[in-house]
Every structure is written in structure tokens, then in C-alpha cells.
Design an enzyme around this catalytic site. Structure first.
Site, short mmCIF file in Angstrom:
data_model
loop_
_atom_site.label_atom_id
_atom_site.label_comp_id
_atom_site.label_asym_id
_atom_site.label_seq_id
_atom_site.Cartn_x
_atom_site.Cartn_y
_atom_site.Cartn_z
N GLY A 20 43.81 53.98 50.12
CA GLY A 20 44.86 53.93 49.16
C GLY A 20 45.68 55.42 48.95
O GLY A 20 46.84 55.51 48.99
N ARG A 21 44.77 56.37 48.80
CA ARG A 21 45.42 57.80 48.71
C ARG A 21 46.09 58.16 49.89
O ARG A 21 47.07 58.94 49.75
CB ARG A 21 44.10 58.86 48.50
CG ARG A 21 43.75 58.60 47.23
CD ARG A 21 42.38 59.30 46.96
NE ARG A 21 41.76 59.12 45.49
CZ ARG A 21 40.62 59.02 45.07
NH1 ARG A 21 39.69 59.83 46.06
NH2 ARG A 21 40.15 58.63 44.08
N TYR A 73 48.45 58.27 39.78
CA TYR A 73 47.48 57.07 40.13
C TYR A 73 46.66 57.25 41.40
O TYR A 73 46.87 58.13 42.30
CB TYR A 73 48.55 55.90 40.16
CG TYR A 73 49.71 55.67 41.08
CD1 TYR A 73 49.90 56.44 42.13
CD2 TYR A 73 50.42 54.37 40.73
CE1 TYR A 73 51.04 56.18 42.72
CE2 TYR A 73 51.31 54.25 41.50
CZ TYR A 73 51.84 55.20 42.58
OH TYR A 73 53.08 54.86 43.30
N GLU A 74 45.69 56.21 41.71
CA GLU A 74 44.79 56.38 42.67
C GLU A 74 44.20 57.67 42.91
O GLU A 74 43.97 58.19 43.97
CB GLU A 74 45.38 55.85 43.99
CG GLU A 74 46.04 54.53 43.80
CD GLU A 74 46.24 53.95 45.34
OE1 GLU A 74 45.69 54.20 46.19
OE2 GLU A 74 47.36 53.20 45.37
N GLY A 75 43.96 58.04 41.74
CA GLY A 75 43.15 59.48 41.54
C GLY A 75 44.35 60.52 41.03
O GLY A 75 44.97 60.87 41.98
#
Lengths: 379, 263
Positions: free
Chosen positions: A242-243, A362-364
């Protein structure tokens, strides 16, 4: 490393770029202003086969490589960060874990509709008390015969309400901590599953972000994704991919900001000269484009490594960290080059600036990416 | 099942073309090649007929070998086959030589309907479609902006003229030329893009046409381009610094004086 595009990749990029120009750009300001999910655009993306780009033909995907998918997110995000993240959350977060960890029956049941775009996917990990500390899951899935009973609340879920299929994480054994987390496939409309209020956000305002509320939702064992207790590793590996998608979104936003700035500085005159004739403008633009190209290199490198099946977790973290910070820097500088006009909603730069910020979160968060990168260096 | 042939030309993107002011020639370097817009409407019209009536759609192009790239994009939009008529001998063809070449190739193919764009944006003649129909001795309807019905033996179309429209029924096989505004051409599809590289593009060279060398290319072209040059922009310029209202009044008055408007 060689990012010379194949003829297929060039044709894909041409499609994404044309689609973004004709279908995404005209709606970008309106969906931001109205905080409206662009359903019609998603339907058109589906017609073009854009919702299953990296997935196999067997399940109705295009069977293209991962870089093609990443270029799709990049091209859409050049015009609209909202549209970019809808595709990224669907492809990387919602669909990927099913394609990767699903049983043949689960793949058969869910992937064809997800790849064709008949259904949209989402991912539910974050909770009010489990953000960056994702291991602190409080949602529970308690065994009841062969079934599980799901209870809890997820927050900040992208595509919430619009998606039909949700990959949701819950504790099946609290005593095991991380190893007690399991993943489930939850379908829209199941009794006890509701979607909370739309979050009002700084940017990506057309993206549907809401709570997922589970109140005694009965799940069958067929809805368990991967083995019991494997949820945490499924979540982390999904976020690795996703990143790269979010990095591509940041990359697209940054390049889109430059693309808006260049014609402006060429036509705007002050002190009898176009802005582009001033060395300050020239040097700013040079720095902006150099950083964006460096970000692109990192993003494509992570995508190519993922496609090649080699480790890409650290590369994905570097790509997201750098691309997100470049997106913030470039959009800030772009507004400065446009001056007062850049601050108004007559130009898209203030929207791009607002959209860029979320890519650092988001997503880390960027801090998590730094943890991933340094942990690898210091191991 | 009906067989539809679409004539498609690859053209330089005329919005990107500049003229070298010194030599008066077109600067073609770096100008992207695109699908001729009227032809793309023809492809879309054919694909819609395919969806509605179950026809098959076959693209025929005359052009240089690199036109296969454009044909792959047409596969990615959903056409069934692509044929490229290509040979150095075809270079320099005007509309007469082009229609000779196309007709020679089409005579060897089966078809119920041929659709081509009204005109190409590089030549702007609108002659190739009608000439090809004449050489094939089939009916033609030009300036079509809607294909209303494809019957067993006939096709019914709406032809758009400047101030009127005509509804025309023509016997099959026939040739139609289409206008780019008649539809919204579909995008390529990701799955079709991947497949397009597996698809065959049939190549037809000069010797397979069975046509005399004097009928094709530069030799077969009665049109000779004497000179290409950039238009000189003439006329004097006056600069006014007026309010919006005063500017509008002044422009209206000037146009009346020049009798460009009457009211």
C-alpha cells in the site's frame, strides 16, 4: 535498474494520462468542494479495466505488471489526489490480501467482481486506540461454533461505505497479542455492520473516510482470511504494498503541482518580465523537478522489486517517506510561485497542497517509515 | 454476421505542429502521431454497431510501418483485426493514389460496410472516402453523424449538412464517412492493451495488390505541392486602455463600421 518503459507500459501510461486529463481533472475541484465521492469516475475506471491492473487474468485482472498499476495511481493523482487514493486503497489494501492470502474458493468468490470493478474494496485496521500502534487491536472476533462474532469499531477507513468488500482485522486471541490478530473478509450489508459518519478532512475531501462499526456481526469460517493468528503479518505485508501506492499518489500530486506552475510562471508578468525570467523562479523549479524525479526513481524501484518478488519493504518505506515529503515541499513552493493566486481556489494548487499532507500520515506516518528504514540499517 | 471495415489514418497532431519561418516547411520533429479524429469516430461507430448487431470490426490503414503502434491502440479499444498496407512505393501519395491503393486492397476483402472519417487533419481534403467508394462502385454517404440502423441489406444514417440533416437509407455494401463529433470514442482497456501485443497485424505490400506502379505513390499522384509556407499575419494593431464597458462599445462600433455585424 532500468525504467525504460516497454511498449505495453507506454500504452498503459497513455491511457491513464488521457483518462486523468479528460475524466478526472474536470471533476477534481467540485468533488473537493462538495466532499463528494466520484462514483461516476470509478465506474468509468472499471470500464477501462483499471480496477484489476496487477491481478491475474484467471480472476479477470489485466495481468499487467505492478509498475503499470503504480503509474495509474500517479497519473490520476496528477489531477486529483482523491481519485488516486480510491484506486490505491481498492487495489493495494482491499484486493491484494485476498489475492495473496485467499483460498482458491475465496479468490473465486471475490476477485472477479473486484477486478472488474463491479465491487470496490477497502481495508479496516486502524482503531481509535490503535493507529501507528496497530498491534493494540480492540476489535474482537469470538468463536461461536464454526462461526466468529465480530465486535468493535474501525476509524479513518478509506472507501468506507462505498466499498462492498472489507478486509478487517480483529483479535481472536488476546493472550497472544500480535499473534492473536486474524484477518476477515466482511461484506457490505451483513447484519450488524454499519458505516459511521463521513470524516471532514483537510484534503482528499472526495475520498470516503468513515468509521466501520461491527455489532455482533456473524462471520462464517469461510470469511477468515489466512490462518487464525496470521492477521498482523497479513496487515503489515499489505501495508508494505500500500505504501508504494501512496508514494505514487504523493509523486503524482507533486508532479501535478509542477505541471500547473510552469505555464503560470511563463505567462504571468511582473516588473515587465515573465516570472520565468527571474532566476529565483528558475532555481525553484529546477529544485522541485529534481526532487520529484528522485522520488519517482524510488517509487518505481520499489514497484519493480515488488513485481520481481524480492524484498521491497524497506524500498517501499523509503519511497513513501521521500515522495510524501517532496509532495509537501513542492506544493508549498508551487503556491509561493503563484503568490496570492496560488492561495485561492481559482487554481488547483491549494487543493494539491491540502491533499499532499495526508501522504505523510496514512498507511504509516513518515516517522513509521523512518523506523522501518533505520531498523533495517541497525539490525 | 456483418463485417465492417474501418479506414483509419495515422496523422501528426496538428495542434502541435509549428512552421519553420525561415524555410516555410512543417517542423515534424517531436510531433506526436495520433489517430485521425474523424477516423476514431468511425472506429467508435463500428464498435457500437458490433455491440448492437454482433458485427466484426476490421481496421485497414495505409501508412508507414510505425502505424502498427496506432493499430495496437485500436486493438486495445476492441477491434477484431488490423491490416496495414505499407510499401515505400506508396510514399508521396495524394488522394487519387491513396484511393487507388485502398480500393485495390479492399477489392480482395469481404465486407458489408466500410466506414472512414470524413477527412484527415493533415490533408483536410475529404476526398479519399468518396474516391474509394467510386472505385469500388458502391454507394456512399458522407458527413454521417449518426448510424440509425444496420439492416440485412441496408443501412440508415443521418447526414449532417450545414443547416439541415438528411436521413438516408443506402444499400449494402456501402461506404460512410463520419464526423468526429458524432460520438465519444471509448478509451483503451487495460486487459485489451495486454492482449493487443499478442494480436497479429496483417501487412499488405505493393506486390500483393496487383496494381500498376503508376497508380500508386508519387507516380500515381496528379497533385504536386508547389510550395508550403507560413501565413504572414498582416494588419495594424491599435492598443486601447479602456474600461470593459467602453471596450465592448468600441469593438461593437468597429465591427459595425467594417460591416462585419449589422445590428
Amino acid at each position: 535498474m532500468d525504467f525504460t518503459f516497454t511498449e505495453q507500459q507506454k500504452m498503459m501510461k497513455k491511457l491513464f494520462s488521457e483518462f486523468a486529463q479528460k475524466e478526472v481533472k474536470p471533476l477534481a475541484a467540485e468533488i473537493d468542494e462538495q466532499e463528494r465521492f466520484p462514483k461516476e469516475t470509478v465506474n468509468k475506471m472499471a470500464k477501462c479495466g483499471m480496477l484489476g491492473i496487477p491481478y491475474s487474468r484467471e480472476y479477470g485482472g489485466a495481468g499487467a505488471d505492478y509498475l503499470c498499476y503504480i503509474m495509474a495511481v500517479e497519473e490520476l493523482s496528477k489531477k486529483c489526489g482523491t481519485t488516486g487514493v480510491i484506486l490505491s486503497a481498492h487495489t493495494s489494501l482491499g484486493t491484494w490480501p485476498i489475492a495473496q492470502y485467499g483460498t482458491p474458493e475465496q479468490k473465486e468468490r471475490y476477485l472477479p467482481d473486484l477486478c472488474s470493478g463491479k465491487k470496490l474494496a477497502a481495508f479496516g485496521l486502524t482503531e481509535p486506540n490503535a493507529g501507528t500502534d496497530a498491534a493494540g487491536q480492540q476489535t474482537t472476533a469470538v468463536k461461536d461454533g464454526d462461526d466468529y462474532i465480530l465486535n468493535g469499531t474501525k476509524v479513518f477507513i478509506t472507501n468506507a461505505g462505498e466499498a462492498d468488500i472489507y478486509v478487517v482485522f480483529a483479535m481472536t486471541d488476546k493472550s497472544q497479542k500480535n499473534r492473536g490478530i486474524s484477518a476477515f473478509i466482511v461484506e457490505k450489508g451483513m447484519p450488524g455492520f454499519t458505516v459511521g459518519l463521513h470524516e471532514k478532512k483537510l484534503g482528499i475531501r472526495g475520498s470516503a473516510t468513515s468509521e466501520l462499526i461491527f455489532n455482533n456481526v456473524r462471520l462464517t469460517k469461510d470469511q477468515l482470511l489466512g490462518a487464525e493468528g496470521k492477521g498482523y503479518s497479513i496487515a503489515l505485508s499489505t501495508l508494505d504494498g500500500g505504501r508504494i501506492g501512496i508514494a505514487a499518489q504523493a509523486l503524482g500530486i507533486a508532479q501535478g503541482a509542477i505541471d500547473e506552475t510552469v505555464p503560470y510562471v511563463k505567462s504571468r508578468k511582473q516588473f515587465g518580465r515573465s516570472l520565468s525570467a527571474f532566476q529565483n523562479t528558475q532555481f525553484q523549479l529546477a529544485d522541485m523537478q529534481t526532487k520529484v524525479d528522485a522520488a519517482r526513481w524510488l517509487v518505481y524501484d520499489a514497484a519493480v522489486k515488488k513485481q520481481a518478488g524480492v524484498s521491497y519493504s524497506v524500498e517501499a518505506a523509503k519511497a513513501k517517506l521521500f515522495a510524501a515529503e517532496v509532495a509537501m515541499e513542492v506544493t508549498t513552493k508551487a503556491i509561493q510561485l503563484l503568490g496570492g493566486y496560488g492561495y485561492t481556489r481559482d487554481y488547483p494548487l491549494e487543493r494539491m497542497f491540502r491533499d499532499a499532507k495526508i501522504t505523510e500520515i496514512y498507511e504509516g506516518t513518515s516517522e513509521v517509515q523512518r523506523m522501518v528504514i533505520s531498523r533495517d540499517m541497525l539490525k | 454476421m456483418k463485417k465492417i471495415i474501418v479506414l483509419v489514418k495515422q496523422v501528426p497532431d496538428s495542434t502541435e505542429i509549428r512552421v519553420d519561418k525561415q524555410t516555410g516547411t512543417l517542423i515534424r520533429a517531436g510531433v506526436p502521431a495520433i489517430i485521425n479524429p474523424d477516423d476514431l469516430a468511425a472506429v467508435e461507430a463500428a464498435l457500437q454497431l458490433k455491440e448492437k448487431y454482433g458485427a466484426t470490426v476490421h481496421v485497414v490503414t495505409m501508412g508507414p510501418p510505425q502505424a502498427t503502434g496506432m493499430q495496437r491502440e485500436l486493438y486495445a479499444r476492441g477491434v477484431d483485426s488490423c491490416t496495414l498496407i505499407t510499401d515505400r512505393k506508396f510514399a508521396g501519395a495524394d488522394t487519387v493514389a491513396t484511393s487507388n491503393t485502398l480500393a485495390a486492397a479492399l477489392e480482395k476483402m469481404e465486407f458489408d460496410l466500410i466506414i472512414g472519417g470524413r477527412q484527415a487533419i493533415d490533408g483536410d481534403t475529404a476526398q479519399v472516402g468518396p474516391q474509394t467508394a467510386e472505385r469500388l462502385n458502391i454507394p456512399q454517404v458522407t458527413y454521417v453523424n449518426e448510424i440509425m440502423e444496420l439492416g440485412n441489406d441496408t443501412v440508415t444514417v443521418k447526414k449532417s449538412l450545414e443547416e439541415t440533416e438528411e436521413i438516408i437509407e443506402a444499400k449494402l455494401p456501402c461506404l460512410l464517412t463520419t464526423l468526429s463529433g458524432m460520438n465519444q470514442p471509448r478509451y483503451m482497456n487495460c486487459n485489451n492493451i495486454i492482449d493487443s501485443f499478442e494480436k497479429e497485424i496483417q501487412i499488405i505490400p505493393f506486390q500483393e495488390l496487383g496494381i500498376d506502379e503508376t497508380k500508386v505513390g508519387l507516380k500515381g499522384s496528379p497533385t504536386k505541392v508547389y510550395k508550403t509556407y507560413a501565413k504572414e499575419v498582416s494588419g495594424e494593431t491599435e492598443v486601447f486602455n479602456l474600461s470593459a464597458q467602453e471596450t465592448a462599445d468600441m469593438i461593437a462600433k468597429t465591427l459595425k463600421v467594417k460591416q462585419l455585424i449589422t445590428k
